[in-house]
Write a protein that holds these residues in place. Structure first.
Motif, PDB file in Angstrom:
ATOM      1  N   PRO A   1       0.818  -1.216   0.000  1.00 21.65           N
ATOM      2  CA  PRO A   1       0.000   0.000   0.000  1.00 21.65           C
ATOM      3  C   PRO A   1       0.852   1.265   0.000  1.00 21.65           C
ATOM      4  O   PRO A   1       1.845   1.352   0.725  1.00 21.65           O
ATOM      5  CB  PRO A   1      -0.810  -0.115   1.298  1.00 21.65           C
ATOM      6  N   ILE A   2       0.454   2.243  -0.803  1.00 17.39           N
ATOM      7  CA  ILE A   2       1.170   3.517  -0.889  1.00 17.39           C
ATOM      8  C   ILE A   2       0.322   4.667  -0.357  1.00 17.39           C
ATOM      9  O   ILE A   2       0.782   5.477   0.443  1.00 17.39           O
ATOM     10  CB  ILE A   2       1.594   3.829  -2.343  1.00 17.39           C
ATOM     11  N   GLY A   3      -0.931   4.751  -0.812  1.00 11.75           N
ATOM     12  CA  GLY A   3      -1.785   5.850  -0.378  1.00 11.75           C
ATOM     13  C   GLY A   3      -3.243   5.465  -0.420  1.00 11.75           C
ATOM     14  O   GLY A   3      -3.683   4.790  -1.348  1.00 11.75           O
ATOM     15  N   GLY A   4      -3.996   5.867   0.595  1.00  7.89           N
ATOM     16  CA  GLY A   4      -5.419   5.568   0.643  1.00  7.89           C
ATOM     17  C   GLY A   4      -5.773   4.772   1.880  1.00  7.89           C
ATOM     18  O   GLY A   4      -5.097   4.840   2.912  1.00  7.89           O
ATOM     19  N   THR A   5      -6.825   3.985   1.788  1.00  8.24           N
ATOM     20  CA  THR A   5      -7.353   3.219   2.920  1.00  8.24           C
ATOM     21  C   THR A   5      -6.725   1.831   2.938  1.00  8.24           C
ATOM     22  O   THR A   5      -7.123   0.939   2.181  1.00  8.24           O
ATOM     23  CB  THR A   5      -8.890   3.108   2.810  1.00  8.24           C
ATOM     24  N   THR A   6      -5.746   1.629   3.807  1.00  6.46           N
ATOM     25  CA  THR A   6      -4.976   0.382   3.800  1.00  6.46           C
ATOM     26  C   THR A   6      -5.807  -0.833   4.207  1.00  6.46           C
ATOM     27  O   THR A   6      -5.467  -1.962   3.837  1.00  6.46           O
ATOM     28  CB  THR A   6      -3.765   0.495   4.747  1.00  6.46           C
ATOM     29  N   SER A   7      -6.890  -0.633   4.956  1.00  5.89           N
ATOM     30  CA  SER A   7      -7.698  -1.772   5.397  1.00  5.89           C
ATOM     31  C   SER A   7      -8.325  -2.531   4.237  1.00  5.89           C
ATOM     32  O   SER A   7      -8.701  -3.697   4.379  1.00  5.89           O
ATOM     33  CB  SER A   7      -8.797  -1.308   6.358  1.00  5.89           C
ATOM     34  N   LEU A   8      -8.406  -1.889   3.067  1.00  2.51           N
ATOM     35  CA  LEU A   8      -8.976  -2.569   1.895  1.00  2.51           C
ATOM     36  C   LEU A   8      -8.117  -3.757   1.478  1.00  2.51           C
ATOM     37  O   LEU A   8      -8.609  -4.681   0.828  1.00  2.51           O
ATOM     38  CB  LEU A   8      -9.101  -1.589   0.721  1.00  2.51           C
ATOM     39  N   PHE A   9      -6.848  -3.755   1.852  1.00  2.00           N
ATOM     40  CA  PHE A   9      -5.924  -4.790   1.389  1.00  2.00           C
ATOM     41  C   PHE A   9      -5.533  -5.777   2.476  1.00  2.00           C
ATOM     42  O   PHE A   9      -5.206  -6.930   2.188  1.00  2.00           O
ATOM     43  CB  PHE A   9      -4.656  -4.121   0.836  1.00  2.00           C
ATOM     44  N   GLN A  10      -5.548  -5.353   3.728  1.00  3.42           N
ATOM     45  CA  GLN A  10      -4.995  -6.182   4.800  1.00  3.42           C
ATOM     46  C   GLN A  10      -5.628  -7.570   4.876  1.00  3.42           C
ATOM     47  O   GLN A  10      -4.929  -8.587   4.898  1.00  3.42           O
ATOM     48  CB  GLN A  10      -5.143  -5.447   6.133  1.00  3.42           C
ATOM     49  N   ASP A  11      -6.940  -7.627   4.926  1.00  2.00           N
ATOM     50  CA  ASP A  11      -7.609  -8.929   5.012  1.00  2.00           C
ATOM     51  C   ASP A  11      -7.363  -9.757   3.754  1.00  2.00           C
ATOM     52  O   ASP A  11      -7.162 -10.967   3.824  1.00  2.00           O
ATOM     53  CB  ASP A  11      -9.112  -8.741   5.231  1.00  2.00           C
ATOM     54  N   LEU A  12      -7.372  -9.089   2.589  1.00  7.13           N
ATOM     55  CA  LEU A  12      -7.178  -9.787   1.323  1.00  7.13           C
ATOM     56  C   LEU A  12      -5.792 -10.401   1.243  1.00  7.13           C
ATOM     57  O   LEU A  12      -5.617 -11.515   0.743  1.00  7.13           O
ATOM     58  CB  LEU A  12      -7.407  -8.819   0.157  1.00  7.13           C
TER      59      LEU A  12
END
Length: 607
Positions: free
Chosen positions: A436-447
């Motif tokens: 992740p670089i910028g934005g809402t990191t939670s969108l990726f963590q679970d994935l």
């Protein structure tokens, strides 16, 4: 075939590290070498057997195979082998056999260990671990070639002071070097013109040779920063020409010293964070090559250099995202910009394109997608302006395929893992390096965690990823242990990216997959794999040392190109290396190939 005393002395005197021994030490060592003639096809030793000593090839050829009976190197005259086993209780960790009639010089273990203990050159040559380096560059100890401007303004002795002043004005510099051909004859500064011409009421067509400082003090490129500082302070001068063999090659000014001290990644990050456009950022990123030279010249480790350079790309990306939101308005739904490739792994060097993607909240509508298409194009175009050129494979957020809601990304990953086609392997390899670089990191963590669990449990997918990781092989061959590129623009060179660091990057990715490790940086993956037992302690140490040597050789090569005024690339001519450097680089490639073989045979260890 036998060797008399004189022939053995001539041979050893041309082989490193024996060429570095004084005559008395070499004379005392020579009787310990035992000549051994062997016919083609004979085993010298097998893996697991006690070693007689260090083997040095006088003539012939030897192949070395790993514990899985995979050839990892073919060695010729002046190459040594067996030292790694001697360092491990004298047990062979590989197998070796002759490919043709061969004459070996065997140095018994006791003599070898005594040599390493008593001779610094031998200890350095046979020590495959990294030498600690200083953590940060220092002005006083940095080489002058990392400080100087490489294209100093020059004119002929017959040029007028007005012509010289105009040239300085046009170049925005405060001095001009007077040369005949490439030879330095003098130097003149703005102060000379104001003090001697204007104050002295000399005509503007006065030859510059009349007011210049003739035969000025100069330094060599091999001098260090303290030499410049001391000369400037003692002589009260602000400009020091740099010459080599009488030829003008550069100049160091007080401005250069100030710029060096200010030239840190933090300074570049600060300037980019305040930039108002991509064009403004490009003026800052244009200084990255010089920063690389400074960081490498200052002795920083490769993972520090690449991390600092990647931080600049991250900042540029986030600044472009902010500028995009300023232009197009706030984002309609949460999003996350991610980098993959070398930026994702925090391993950027002086040669980088862009690889990125965009994850969108599942609440995104078709109308919202138009906003993100504009945002992605704005950022990708801006990165290209900054020198992070468009990805040749179009793996960028500006491509609709890589700009999708999280649910679609989940489908992507599940499809790649469930049906590991060649394209799926390639895409999964790239996407496992997402950061992740910028934005809402939670969108990726679970994935990320979900995908690692899914992939690691699919033995077929893991097998395909292992197979994919073996497509890039270290450049080991017959000629001095290297297989160089055979034709084209980069003929007779080694590709330090695709055949150097990429094989290790691929191994690190496999280890991360096997251990469900969330680290993305290659060195961090190797350390985590070693710490969790996915990679053995022995194999981990060897691979880390090998990776460090290859990666640092690559950076040093790029820094040398930049200093020479060339664009950096990844193609190194082995002929530019010393015997010492070639030997260690070859050994590093052997380690990588051995670990590839171990992974290919379902093992995580070397030796």
């Amino acid at each position: 075939m036998s060797l008399d005393h004189a022939a053995l002395s001539r041979f050893l005197s041309a082989v490193h590290p024996y060429d570095a021994l004084d005559q008395e030490a070499l004379k005392n060592l020579m009787p310990a070498f035992r000549p051994q003639s062997m016919a083609a096809g004979q085993d010298i030793y097998r893996q697991g057997q006690p070693l007689e000593g260090l083997y040095l090839i006088h003539s012939g050829a030897v192949e070395v195979r790993d514990q899985n009976d995979v050839q990892i190197s073919v060695l010729g005259p002046r190459n040594s082998f067996g030292e790694r086993g001697l360092a491990r209780d004298g047990i062979a960790v590989t197998s070796a056999r002759t490919l043709e009639d061969t004459m070996l010089l065997v140095l018994p273990k006791s003599a070898f260990l005594r040599l390493v203990e008593t001779e610094p050159a031998a200890a350095k040559f046979f020590d495959h671990s990294r030498t600690p380096k200083p953590k940060r560059p220092d002005l006083a100890t940095s080489p002058v070639e990392t400080l100087m401007a490489r294209s100093p303004l020059t004119c002929a002795p017959g040029a007028t002071v007005q012509e010289a002043a105009q040239a300085m004005k046009d170049r925005h510099v405060s001095s001009i070097c007077i040369t005949e051909g490439e030879a330095l004859k003098g130097i003149a500064t703005i102060r000379d013109i104001s003090g001697k011409v204007v104050a002295g009421a000399l005509p503007y067509d006065t030859p510059i040779s009349q007011i210049m400082t003739a035969n000025p003090l100069a330094l060599a490129p091999s001098s260090i920063g303290s030499d410049v500082l001391h000369m400037m302070m003692e002589r009260r001068i602000g400009h020091v020409p740099v010459t080599q063999g009488g030829k003008l090659v550069g100049i160091v000014t007080q401005t250069d010293l100030t710029r060096f001290q200010a030239m840190t990644s933090a300074e570049l990050v600060s300037e980019i964070a305040r930039a108002g456009s991509a064009a403004d950022m490009a003026k800052v990123t244009a200084r990255i090559p010089q920063l690389l030279v400074q960081l490498v010249g200052g002795g920083n480790r490769h993972e520090v250099v690449t991390r600092l350079i990647t931080d600049i790309a991250d900042t540029a990306t986030r600044r472009l995202l902010a500028l995009a939101e300023k232009k197009f308005g706030p984002a309609p739904v949460p999003y996350l910009w991610l980098a993959c490739g070398s930026q994702g792994r925090q391993e950027q060097t002086g040669v980088s394109d862009q690889d990125n993607c965009l994850m969108l909240d599942d609440a995104v509508t078709e109308e919202d997608k138009g906003y993100f298409a504009d945002l992605a194009k704005f950022v990708c175009d801006g990165l290209n302006t900054c020198g992070y050129v468009y990805c040749p494979g179009d793996m960028m957020a500006s491509n609709p395929r890589w700009r999708q809601p999280v649910s679609i990304w989940r489908t992507y990953f599940q499809g790649w893992v469930g049906k590991p086609s060649p394209e799926a392997q390639m895409l999964a390899s790239v996407m496992f390096d997402l950061r992740p670089i910028g934005g809402t990191t939670s969108l990726f963590q679970d994935l990320q965690q979900e995908t690692l669990r899914l992939a690691s449990k699919n033995s077929i997918f893991v097998a395909h990823m292992i197979s994919n990781s073996l497509k890039h092989m270290p450049p080991l061959g017959l000629l001095r242990g290297f297989a160089t590129i055979r034709s084209g623009e980069h003929k007779n060179t080694l590709d330090l990216k695709h055949n150097g660091v990429v094989p290790v990057v691929d191994l690190g990715r496999v280890y991360a997959l096997q251990g469900q490790l969330s680290a993305v940086n290659t060195r961090a993956r190797l350390e985590a794999a070693q710490g969790t037992g996915v990679l053995s302690q022995t194999g981990g140490r060897d691979l880390l040392d090998a990776y460090d040597l290859i990666a640092e050789t690559r950076l040093e090569h790029q820094a040398a190109q930049i200093k020479a005024g060339s664009a950096p690339n990844n193609y190194l001519a082995p002929s530019s290396l010393s015997d010492f450097e070639r030997s260690h680089l070859r050994d590093a490639f052997v380690v990588v190939k051995s670990l590839q073989s171990a992974v290919g045979h379902g093992k995580g260890m070397l030796g």
